[in-house]
Design a protein around this motif. Structure first.
Motif, mmCIF file in Angstrom:
data_model
loop_
_atom_site.group_PDB
_atom_site.id
_atom_site.type_symbol
_atom_site.label_atom_id
_atom_site.label_comp_id
_atom_site.label_asym_id
_atom_site.label_seq_id
_atom_site.Cartn_x
_atom_site.Cartn_y
_atom_site.Cartn_z
ATOM 1 N N SER A 78 -1.011 58.183 51.017
ATOM 2 C CA SER A 78 -0.111 59.212 51.614
ATOM 3 C C SER A 78 -0.627 59.616 53.225
ATOM 4 O O SER A 78 0.524 59.702 53.725
ATOM 5 C CB SER A 78 0.177 60.337 50.978
ATOM 6 O OG SER A 78 -0.894 60.886 50.912
ATOM 7 N N VAL A 123 4.091 51.979 47.150
ATOM 8 C CA VAL A 123 5.236 52.661 47.295
ATOM 9 C C VAL A 123 5.243 53.827 46.167
ATOM 10 O O VAL A 123 5.164 55.229 46.353
ATOM 11 C CB VAL A 123 6.512 52.205 47.447
ATOM 12 C CG1 VAL A 123 7.914 53.235 47.436
ATOM 13 C CG2 VAL A 123 6.764 51.599 48.804
ATOM 14 N N ALA A 161 2.141 55.774 49.334
ATOM 15 C CA ALA A 161 2.288 54.994 50.655
ATOM 16 C C ALA A 161 3.213 55.435 51.561
ATOM 17 O O ALA A 161 4.535 55.411 51.074
ATOM 18 C CB ALA A 161 1.798 53.433 50.382
ATOM 19 N N ARG A 162 2.998 55.927 52.742
ATOM 20 C CA ARG A 162 3.936 56.174 53.436
ATOM 21 C C ARG A 162 4.317 55.354 54.763
ATOM 22 O O ARG A 162 5.378 55.416 55.491
ATOM 23 C CB ARG A 162 3.677 57.685 54.257
ATOM 24 C CG ARG A 162 3.379 58.961 53.119
ATOM 25 C CD ARG A 162 4.240 58.827 51.985
ATOM 26 N NE ARG A 162 5.656 59.305 52.435
ATOM 27 C CZ ARG A 162 6.880 59.197 52.003
ATOM 28 N NH1 ARG A 162 6.750 58.535 50.787
ATOM 29 N NH2 ARG A 162 8.140 59.575 52.352
ATOM 30 N N THR A 163 3.124 54.706 55.015
ATOM 31 C CA THR A 163 3.403 53.688 56.118
ATOM 32 C C THR A 163 2.725 52.439 55.770
ATOM 33 O O THR A 163 1.631 52.303 55.471
ATOM 34 C CB THR A 163 2.797 54.038 57.476
ATOM 35 O OG1 THR A 163 3.088 55.461 57.702
ATOM 36 C CG2 THR A 163 3.072 53.185 58.678
ATOM 37 N N CYS A 200 9.110 55.105 52.390
ATOM 38 C CA CYS A 200 8.199 54.551 53.143
ATOM 39 C C CYS A 200 8.706 53.895 54.549
ATOM 40 O O CYS A 200 9.440 53.386 54.485
ATOM 41 C CB CYS A 200 7.404 53.558 52.558
ATOM 42 S SG CYS A 200 5.885 52.865 52.678
#
Length: 590
Positions: free
Chosen positions: A175, A218, A222-224, A253
């Motif tokens: 994250s 995701v 995960a954000r990016t 994301c």
């Protein structure tokens, strides 16, 4: 046998995909521990941390941004643990192999080219017969210290590489760090400043596995996710399939891609403009230069007219953030030509414009041709160009000043409306604004001291006043708008002399009595006079702000700027209304 793979990332938020590939391919036969640091970490701290793991083998992933910081770590480790096997890999050490063995006597092995299979075979030989000659893609020192370079390894079947994204130790950090992903390897283009030019063909990972990995990332926070494919959209069907998948499963994301805009099909742009969720996709588009001769000399094929149409069409959709890249210092691009390149690209007004400086990377054609173009560049990484036969070091210094202002005043998005007005109306060209202000910034010595947000506004106003810029009251009004709308909460202080309570009270009273005169949205807030004073900042501007925002034209009619602050929103919400519509004159409001 204890095996560590490690690297020094540029920032903590970055992650190294190479380490994860090595680990996924080597296991379960050879358990691998991953250790990541940053280039800001002291060499002694890194060496101590690695030493306490008591490794038999340490593999370092090397790039232009970390090689100089990695070398001191190697010096320390070999002194305190002389029996450890030190292995280097990565693009920075895959070329000029004998140079690296001479420069870094502590190195035992260099894995050049794709490293997954080579590294695993090397581990097998270290643990077994130690017959290193049969490991393709490996360079090493033999018993008498002679450097041996084995033949290169054929390209790996990408289907043989296990997923590099399923390690439990990565899950807690998904994250707050960037995840890097490949859907392909190789590049169809031959740009001579880029290492991708030395690899023939493009190979693809299995699309179903890519989708599974994305879903896993995701679902685990995960954000990016940044795709590192050199040209994500070269295979139109493959790209479209992934775009559709990501739209359906993005989970909030953000996905970033390197896009070649002049070959991005109009139907794909239309699809994204209609269906892409706002802010989920970011496109990085390398323009580099609009000089036709320069592009020909570096074997770069580019149709800038098509690229411009694509960028504008994407911008019209308001769904995708675009980041465009330029490179100063390319062959036969002198100062005047680069100024034109900059203005050509800035006219597209991308959300971000990165002005980089050419780096003569080991293994590239441009580095081999350095003498041909009279290049002077730094001896050690990142090999940045200092001058060439058409661009002097004085020119480079000036462009760097412009680049500094570009970062502070355009890419930061602190003064969007102000800078748009300045580059469209107050200076002959956009580049002239960034260059003149950059020169003034350097002359004042501001590059040697820090700055707060307020300083950006005050220094810009000082510069504009010093040069006698026309329409300064209008520009200051736009600066106030940018400043006030930047905050989530009502600022306690401003950098200008704000309206006093007695001056503000009549305006607040009229706004509370006739909110419909501003807009239906403003009236829907149902703010009392007391709430307006508490939750809004009000300023009188010497022009009609709402008319300007709708038409781009300045109408000299005083207006009220009202910025409403709601902590649940990202930034202040602006409203504007001509004073005449409230039945007030400028004197009455002030």
């Amino acid at each position: 046998m204890k095996v560590i793979v490690t690297t020094l990332n540029a920032k903590y938020i970055h992650t190294c995909l190479a380490l994860r590939y090595l680990k996924s391919f080597a296991e379960p036969e050879f358990p691998v521990t991953m250790k990541e640091y940053t280039i800001k970490d002291p060499a002694m701290n890194i060496a101590m941390d690695l030493y306490k793991e008591d490794p038999d083998v340490i593999g370092f992933s090397c790039y232009i941004w970390n090689i100089e910081q990695t070398i001191p770590v190697l010096h320390i480790l070999k002194k305190v643990k002389p029996d450890v096997h030190i292995v280097l890999g990565g693009p920075e050490v895959s070329y000029d192999l004998e140079y690296w063995f001479r420069r870094i006597p502590e190195v035992d092995f260099i894995v050049y080219g794709e490293g997954e299979e080579t590294f695993k075979e090397l581990l097998a030989e270290i643990a077994g017969e130690q017959n290193y000659r049969r490991v393709l893609g490996l360079a090493y020192r033999d018993a008498d210290g002679t450097v041996v370079v084995n033949p290169p390894r054929p390209k790996l079947d990408l289907r043989r590489i296990p997923s590099p994204y399923r390690f439990p130790e990565d899950r807690p950090h998904l994250s707050n760090r960037i995840v890097y992903m490949e859907t392909s390897r190789g590049c169809p283009f031959r740009c001579q400043f880029c290492l991708s030019s030395v690899e023939n063909g493009v190979r693809y990972f299995d699309l179903d596995r890519i989708k599974e990995d994305i879903l896993y990332l995701v679902q685990n926070g995960a954000r990016t996710i940044k795709f590192v494919d050199r040209t994500f959209n070269i295979h139109r069907t493959y790209a479209m399939e992934l775009f559709r998948f990501l739209i359906d499963h993005h989970g909030g994301c953000v996905f970033q891609f390197e896009i070649t805009a002049d070959i991005l099909r109009p139907e794909i742009v239309e699809f994204l403009n209609e269906y892409a969720p706002p802010g989920v996709f970011r496109f990085e588009i390398g323009v580099q230069s609009t000089n036709a001769l320069t592009n020909a000399l570096v074997q770069r094929k580019q149709n800038f007219e098509k690229l411009s149409r694509t960028v504008r069409k994407i911008k019209e959709g308001r769904k995708i953030v675009q980041h465009l890249d330029l490179i100063a210092g390319l062959p036969e691009e002198d100062y005047a030509s680069f100024k034109k390149t900059f203005n050509d690209v800035f006219a597209l007004e991308p959300e971000e414009l990165q002005l980089g400086f050419l780096k003569l990377l080991r293994g590239t054609g441009l580095r081999r041709d350095a003498d041909k173009y009279g290049y002077v560049y730094t001896e050690h990484a990142p090999y940045e160009v200092l001058a060439n036969r058409v661009l002097s070091f004085d020119d480079v210094i000036r462009i760097k000043r412009a680049e500094d202002i570009l970062e502070k005043y355009w890419n930061s998005h602190y003064l969007d409306e102000t800078v748009k007005f300045l580059t469209r109306h107050a200076f002959e060209t956009p580049f002239d604004f960034f260059q003149e202000f950059g020169d003034y910034w350097a002359e004042r010595g501001w590059s040697r001291i820090g700055h707060q947000l307020e300083d950006l506004f005050l220094r810009l106003r000082e510069f504009l006043e010093a040069r006698g810029t026309p329409n300064l009251p209008v520009i200051e009004g736009l600066m106030k708008y940018d400043y006030l709308t930047h905050y989530r909460h009502k600022p306690r202080a401003v950098w200008w002399t704000a309206m006093g309570k007695e001056e503000r009270q009549p305006l607040l009273r009229r706004l509370a009595e006739e909110p419909e005169a501003v807009s239906a949205d403003f009236a829907a807030l149902q703010l009392s006079e007391a709430e307006l004073a508490k939750r809004c900042h009000v300023e009188v501007l010497p022009f009609d702000l709402s008319h300007y925002r709708e038409t781009g034209a300045i109408r000299r009619e005083p207006s009220a700027l009202i910025v409403h602050y709601d902590p649940t929103q990202g930034k202040g919400q602006p409203f504007a209304v001509p004073l005449a519509r409230l039945g007030l004159s400028l004197a009455a409001a002030q």
